[in-house]
Design an enzyme around this catalytic site. Structure first.
Site, short mmCIF file in Angstrom:
data_model
loop_
_atom_site.label_atom_id
_atom_site.label_comp_id
_atom_site.label_asym_id
_atom_site.label_seq_id
_atom_site.Cartn_x
_atom_site.Cartn_y
_atom_site.Cartn_z
N ASP A 210 43.90 33.95 -21.15
CA ASP A 210 44.34 32.54 -21.38
C ASP A 210 43.21 31.87 -20.93
O ASP A 210 43.40 30.93 -19.97
CB ASP A 210 45.83 32.71 -21.20
N ASP A 227 44.79 32.52 -12.04
CA ASP A 227 45.89 32.99 -13.26
C ASP A 227 45.94 33.74 -13.78
O ASP A 227 44.89 34.29 -15.40
CB ASP A 227 45.96 31.51 -14.65
#
Length: 277
Positions: A210, A227
């Site tokens: 992502d 993340d």
């Protein structure tokens, strides 16, 4: 930044100190060695059982988790204090992140009881699912940290809370790449750093999954990637190469819009070769 321990009397003993508002005893002693970051640990990591965690505010709200700024410090020892980012995952009942199945293909649940509870979506199952994401991110950070990737050092994981190195100056978080405004040479250097970190991931068989200018931080001229709960094994996950390709497109499109020579297809081909190298 206000010193949360400014009012402490230096003559007090450990037993005389009690956590105040927005404080707790350090959770370091509550976790097992496997739930602590890899050794050798950076010297700034505070492992003293007498430390207190003080919540200083929220850094970021997200679809699946919120990130808070924590100071972990020993009240009577100014040399033992550090800032940490505390990422707290919400249960599925309270989060709006609905793409988890894309990333979890090829992963194993920690045990069969947890797998059954998750499938039934019971209260316990929802808590297990949230903890699975925090453990997945912790384990991913540990693995790529040991490979030399520019990620925050993972301090510990405790249930749905992941504590990691705070990236910033003072109590101000480092800007995201999307916020950076530099000249072409500066951005070209940042692009090369992103390419290098993607190569580190690919050589280990991983894709971020992502990646975008919003989960790349720029601190003192260096890129740090954050993340990582959705990190994927590009071979084990049936959509691994699609996710890797999307990472390349997201990154290259942003840099190309800022006048940097960035070819997503060429980068994708490089990373495919690296993943099989």
């Amino acid at each position: 930044m206000t010193d949360p321990f400014a009012s402490f009397d230096a003559s007090l003993t450990f037993a005389d100190v009690e956590p105040g508002e927005n404080q707790r005893w350090t959770t370091w002693p509550a976790v097992t060695p496997s739930e602590r970051g890899p050794e050798p640990r950076p010297p700034w990591v505070v492992t003293n059982a007498g430390a207190i965690d003080t919540e200083l505010g929220i850094l970021k709200t997200g679809k699946e988790a919120d990130v808070f700024l924590i100071e972990r410090a020993v009240p009577d020892d100014p040399s033992q204090r550090t800032l940490l980012a505390a990422k707290r995952y919400r249960t599925s009942q309270h989060r709006t992140f609905h793409r988890s199945s894309i990333y979890t293909e090829g992963r194993r649940t920690r045990n069969s009881r947890d797998a059954r509870a998750t499938e039934k979506k019971s209260l316990y199952g929802r808590e297990v699912a949230a903890a699975e994401w925090s453990f997945a991110e912790f384990e991913a950070l540990c693995r790529v940290w040991e490979l030399g990737a520019p990620v925050p050092y993972p301090v510990q994981v405790n249930g749905t809370e992941l504590l990691m190195e705070f990236i910033g100056t003072g109590a101000v978080a480092a800007p995201r790449l999307a916020q950076v405004r530099g000249d072409r040479d500066e951005l070209t250097d940042l692009f090369q750093q992103v390419v290098e970190l993607m190569h580190v991931f690919a050589a280990a068989g991983f894709a971020h999954g992502d990646l975008s200018p919003y989960n790349l931080l720029v601190h003192d001229g260096r890129v740090r990637v954050i993340d990582l709960p959705q990190i994927v094994d590009v071979i084990a996950n049936p959509q691994g190469f699609d996710l890797l390709h999307r990472d390349c497109v997201n990154v290259c499109d942003w840099f190309a819009r800022h006048r940097v020579d960035a070819d997503a297809e060429a980068l994708f081909a490089e990373l495919i070769a690296a993943s099989y190298g």
